[in-house]
Scaffold this motif. Structure first.
Motif, short mmCIF file in Angstrom:
data_model
loop_
_atom_site.label_atom_id
_atom_site.label_comp_id
_atom_site.label_asym_id
_atom_site.label_seq_id
_atom_site.Cartn_x
_atom_site.Cartn_y
_atom_site.Cartn_z
N THR A 115 0.82 -1.21 0.00
CA THR A 115 0.00 0.00 0.00
C THR A 115 0.86 1.27 0.00
N SER A 174 2.78 7.22 7.34
CA SER A 174 1.37 6.88 7.54
C SER A 174 0.86 6.04 6.39
N SER A 175 0.21 4.93 6.73
CA SER A 175 -0.34 4.00 5.74
C SER A 175 -1.14 2.95 6.51
N ASP A 176 -1.78 2.05 5.77
CA ASP A 176 -2.35 0.90 6.48
C ASP A 176 -1.34 -0.25 6.50
N ASN A 196 -6.05 -1.26 9.61
CA ASN A 196 -6.15 0.09 10.14
C ASN A 196 -5.06 0.99 9.58
N TYR A 197 -5.41 2.25 9.33
CA TYR A 197 -4.45 3.27 8.93
C TYR A 197 -3.74 3.72 10.20
N THR A 206 0.35 5.34 12.01
CA THR A 206 1.58 6.10 11.78
C THR A 206 2.72 5.50 12.60
#
Length: 166
Positions: free
Chosen positions: A97, A149-151, A156-157, A159
């Motif tokens: 992602t 920041s990503s999933d 869940n997203y 950091t």
């Protein structure tokens, strides 16, 4: 209830349209990477012979990446620019992602930063950096901080971040 051939044809046409829309959207892919930089004295890409003066690991916190090093935060220096900047190196092949990378470098009461959206690591990884800060004194303490920041291929997203000073 008997379905007429005209009704079947309408349903088939609707299904074909739905499949076409889904296919077109999937071909568009993710949005391209975008960056915004602020502060500093110039693009660090023009600084010759850079060295890494301090580095620290950026560690995953959830799912299959929990406790694994997913990249590193580097504080960089070049005598040609007489300045410091921050660089984040993301390791490849660990998640699919896109990632948003925010980072700040600060020294002598000044700051420079960047935000890079939709970065993809692929199999070879990638990096992002800030503009450089020209220092009045090469011995001044400098610090860099970054947030990813990503999933990270989880539900869940979230950091992950790091800070380093030298």
């Amino acid at each position: 209830m008997t379905i007429t051939s005209a009704a079947r044809a309408r349903r088939a046409a609707k299904a074909l349209i739905a499949v076409s829309v889904v296919g077109a959207v999937s071909l568009m892919g993710a949005a391209p990477a975008q960056a915004s930089d602020w502060g500093g004295d110039g693009d660090s890409a023009g600084c010759a012979s850079p060295i890494t003066v301090a580095t620290t690991a950026i560690t995953g916190s959830r799912g299959k990446l929990a406790g694994k090093t997913i990249g590193e935060l580097q504080l960089r220096w070049s005598w040609s620019c007489h300045g410091n900047w921050s660089r984040v190196v993301l390791y490849g092949g660990m998640y699919s992602t896109p990632v948003t990378v925010e980072q700040i470098v600060e020294s002598e009461g000044r700051r420079a930063g960047s935000t890079d959206h939709n970065l993809r690591t692929g199999s070879g990884g990638t990096s992002a950096w800030t503009r450089y800060l020209r220092l009045a004194n090469s011995q001044s303490r400098a610090c860099a901080q970054a947030w990813l920041s990503s999933d990270f291929d989880t539900l869940n997203y979230h950091t992950n971040g790091a800070r380093v000073c030298a």
